[in-house]
Enzyme design. Structure first.
Site, PDB file in Angstrom:
ATOM      1  N   GLY A   1      14.753-146.777 -50.878  1.00  0.00           N
ATOM      2  CA  GLY A   1      15.314-147.047 -49.552  1.00  0.00           C
ATOM      3  C   GLY A   1      15.749-145.772 -48.845  1.00  0.00           C
ATOM      4  O   GLY A   1      15.543-145.608 -47.637  1.00  0.00           O
TER       5      GLY A   1
ATOM      6  N   LYS B   1       4.149-155.102 -46.783  1.00  0.00           N
ATOM      7  CA  LYS B   1       4.410-155.602 -45.430  1.00  0.00           C
ATOM      8  C   LYS B   1       4.669-154.512 -44.402  1.00  0.00           C
ATOM      9  O   LYS B   1       5.440-153.589 -44.653  1.00  0.00           O
ATOM     10  CB  LYS B   1       5.629-156.522 -45.463  1.00  0.00           C
ATOM     11  CG  LYS B   1       5.351-157.819 -46.184  1.00  0.00           C
ATOM     12  CD  LYS B   1       6.549-158.711 -46.087  1.00  0.00           C
ATOM     13  CE  LYS B   1       6.177-160.135 -46.471  1.00  0.00           C
ATOM     14  NZ  LYS B   1       7.337-161.012 -46.413  1.00  0.00           N
TER      15      LYS B   1
ATOM     16  N   GLY C   1       9.783-146.900 -54.777  1.00  0.00           N
ATOM     17  CA  GLY C   1       9.652-147.559 -56.082  1.00  0.00           C
ATOM     18  C   GLY C   1       8.243-147.711 -56.614  1.00  0.00           C
ATOM     19  O   GLY C   1       7.895-147.166 -57.670  1.00  0.00           O
TER      20      GLY C   1
ATOM     21  N   ARG D   1      15.426-141.225 -64.602  1.00  0.00           N
ATOM     22  CA  ARG D   1      16.564-140.950 -63.717  1.00  0.00           C
ATOM     23  C   ARG D   1      17.666-140.181 -64.434  1.00  0.00           C
ATOM     24  O   ARG D   1      18.412-139.428 -63.798  1.00  0.00           O
ATOM     25  CB  ARG D   1      17.120-142.255 -63.154  1.00  0.00           C
ATOM     26  CG  ARG D   1      16.215-142.801 -62.067  1.00  0.00           C
ATOM     27  CD  ARG D   1      16.851-143.983 -61.387  1.00  0.00           C
ATOM     28  NE  ARG D   1      16.090-144.341 -60.206  1.00  0.00           N
ATOM     29  CZ  ARG D   1      16.040-145.563 -59.698  1.00  0.00           C
ATOM     30  NH1 ARG D   1      16.703-146.545 -60.272  1.00  0.00           N
ATOM     31  NH2 ARG D   1      15.351-145.802 -58.613  1.00  0.00           N
TER      32      ARG D   1
HETATM   33  P1  AMP Z   1       6.006-152.237 -51.160  1.00  0.00           P
HETATM   34  O1  AMP Z   1       7.160-152.634 -52.029  1.00  0.00           O
HETATM   35  O2  AMP Z   1       6.126-152.658 -49.759  1.00  0.00           O
HETATM   36  O3  AMP Z   1       5.646-150.780 -51.320  1.00  0.00           O
HETATM   37  O4  AMP Z   1       4.766-153.078 -51.693  1.00  0.00           O
HETATM   38  C1  AMP Z   1       4.215-152.890 -52.968  1.00  0.00           C
HETATM   39  C2  AMP Z   1       3.498-154.135 -53.383  1.00  0.00           C
HETATM   40  O5  AMP Z   1       2.498-154.453 -52.439  1.00  0.00           O
HETATM   41  C3  AMP Z   1       2.805-153.988 -54.714  1.00  0.00           C
HETATM   42  O6  AMP Z   1       3.406-154.863 -55.628  1.00  0.00           O
HETATM   43  C4  AMP Z   1       1.377-154.387 -54.418  1.00  0.00           C
HETATM   44  O7  AMP Z   1       0.822-155.227 -55.388  1.00  0.00           O
HETATM   45  C5  AMP Z   1       1.477-155.135 -53.123  1.00  0.00           C
HETATM   46  N1  AMP Z   1       0.218-155.083 -52.386  1.00  0.00           N
HETATM   47  C6  AMP Z   1      -0.505-153.994 -52.129  1.00  0.00           C
HETATM   48  N2  AMP Z   1      -1.631-154.314 -51.470  1.00  0.00           N
HETATM   49  C7  AMP Z   1      -1.640-155.647 -51.307  1.00  0.00           C
HETATM   50  C8  AMP Z   1      -2.541-156.571 -50.722  1.00  0.00           C
HETATM   51  N3  AMP Z   1      -3.672-156.155 -50.154  1.00  0.00           N
HETATM   52  N4  AMP Z   1      -2.220-157.878 -50.768  1.00  0.00           N
HETATM   53  C9  AMP Z   1      -1.071-158.276 -51.342  1.00  0.00           C
HETATM   54  N5  AMP Z   1      -0.156-157.444 -51.900  1.00  0.00           N
HETATM   55  C10 AMP Z   1      -0.439-156.147 -51.890  1.00  0.00           C
END
Ligand code: AMP
Length: 389
Positions: free
Chosen positions: A367, A196, A344, A39
């Site tokens: 974000g 999620k 991120g 950064r």
């Molecule tokens: P996000 O911050 O929403 O982009 O989510 C990223 C996180 O989602 C990472 O730490 C991944 O390990 C987790 N992740 C990705 N795929 C899965 C999965 N199938 N089950 C649980 N966690 C997951």
């Protein structure tokens, strides 16, 4: 998406001007040493442009989440001042208070201590905004990563400073998004992974209107797989969003994997087992796409002209569940499409699989990246637009 016209430091004469730059220098620090200076290096172009123009330059940033208004050594920008000084080959003094900007001469650079040590930062207080604005002739907003927050150092100061414009990094970020979202070359494929659906619901909704295909991965994919009627064992998913997933899938092509990698526990040492999508057992968790799917989806990117990527396709922190992310990352990098990646965890994956060079634009925003894709107007960008009018 139509962004307002925004002047950048290229359009403003900075000679003999007191310039205050809001950068995003929120870098990881361990035992007083900057661990990743990505950064800081991303912010150098604007800082150098201002110094080269003969301005008196003060840079400001937040770091971490201290309790506001209180100094705490662990959140001090001192290690950043040191690293910035090394990168600029000059002494960069750390300034405790905004009023200390007065001590920085023309052609010199100082770094204001963590803006979150100043009361009123997050509330965008008029008093703090005025204090910051009084220190400069030109305020330069270059912190794309915080442009979705209306804080005193990103928004209030831009309202009140004698002049305000964008830095080169913010300008480049906004142009990359314009190119991707406003009139993307078709076909456009969006790859949205992560944990999620709920955190990316609006993103999926707006991409359904823009993209020709959305590849979903990670926990997000699990909700779509369940919505398509498959058993997903004890995989992470959001049952309350099944209907929403169905609606999104009816608006845009969202492929369902034919095979997946499952594990029995969420653990670094869990063996990964390949399963056909119809064969996931009740005690298994889907943690990645399978090899046949990864290959097919990678090949399906060949005809794309625009690719937007946010979020890993599986639990890539565990190597045995990182193959889907690695193969898709490589396919994006190999593709001749205009590609933009951000958020991120996406940057961590880009680093892990060494695909930086193949991606057209890597956004520094998390974000802010998502909010732009959602079609929102970022507060710090909106004010710059008004000041440029
Ligand atoms: P996000 O911050 O929403 O982009 O989510 C990223 C996180 O989602 C990472 O730490 C991944 O390990 C987790 N992740 C990705 N795929 C899965 C999965 N199938 N089950 C649980 N966690 C997951």
């Amino acid at each position: 998406m139509q962004l307002p016209f925004i002047r950048s430091v290229r359009d403003v004469d900075l000679r003999k001007q007191r310039v205050l730059i809001r950068a995003d220098l929120n870098v990881p620090i361990k035992e007083g040493v900057v661990v990743s200076d990505a950064r800081i290096t991303a912010s150098l172009a604007t800082i150098k442009a201002a110094v080269d123009a003969g301005a008196s330059v003060v840079v400001m940033s937040h770091l971490g989440r201290p309790s506001e208004g209180v100094y705490a050594e662990e959140f001090s920008l001192a290690p950043v001042a040191h690293r910035l000084g090394q990168l600029l080959s000059r002494n960069v003094p750390l300034l405790a208070q905004p009023e200390d900007c007065a001590g920085i001469g023309f052609g010199e650079v100082g770094l204001l201590e963590n803006v979150r040590f100043l009361a009123g930062e997050k509330a965008n207080s008029a008093e703090l905004s005025r204090r910051l604005a009084d220190q400069c002739d030109v305020f330069v907003m270059d912190a794309f990563g915080t442009a979705h927050r209306a804080h005193a150092s990103t928004h209030g100061v831009a309202e009140l400073a004698r002049d305000a414009c964008a830095g080169l990094l913010l300008d480049a970020e906004l142009k990359a998004f314009q190119q991707t979202l406003r009139a993307p070359k078709k076909p456009m494929v969006a790859i949205i992974g992560g944990a999620k659906v709920s955190t990316k619901l609006e993103v999926l909704g707006s991409l359904a209107d823009i993209a020709d295909r959305i590849i979903v991965g990670g926990g997000i994919a699990n909700t779509f797989i369940a919505a398509a009627g498959y058993a997903i064992g004890k995989s992470l998913y959001e049952p309350e969003l099944l209907e929403v997933a169905k609606t999104i899938a009816s608006r845009v092509e969202i492929p369902i994997p034919v095979d997946v990698m499952v594990g029995k526990v969420f653990d670094e040492a869990t063996p990964a087992i390949v399963k056909a999508i119809g064969d996931v057992a009740a005690d298994e968790m889907i943690m990645d796409i399978g090899p046949v799917t990864a290959r097919a989806w990678a090949d399906s990117l060949l005809d794309a002209q625009t690719i937007m990527w946010n979020g890993p396709l599986g639990v890539f922190e565990f190597d045995q569940f990182g193959e889907g992310t690695r193969i898709l990352a490589q396919a994006i990098a190999d593709s001749s499409a205009y590609s933009i990646a951000g958020g991120g965890d996406t940057l961590a994956a880009v680093d892990k699989y060494s695909v930086t060079n193949g991606i057209s634009y890597i956004s520094t925003g998390g974000g802010a990246f998502l909010e732009l894709v959602e079609g929102k107007v970022l507060p710090a960008v909106e004010v710059l637009g008004r000041r440029s009018a």
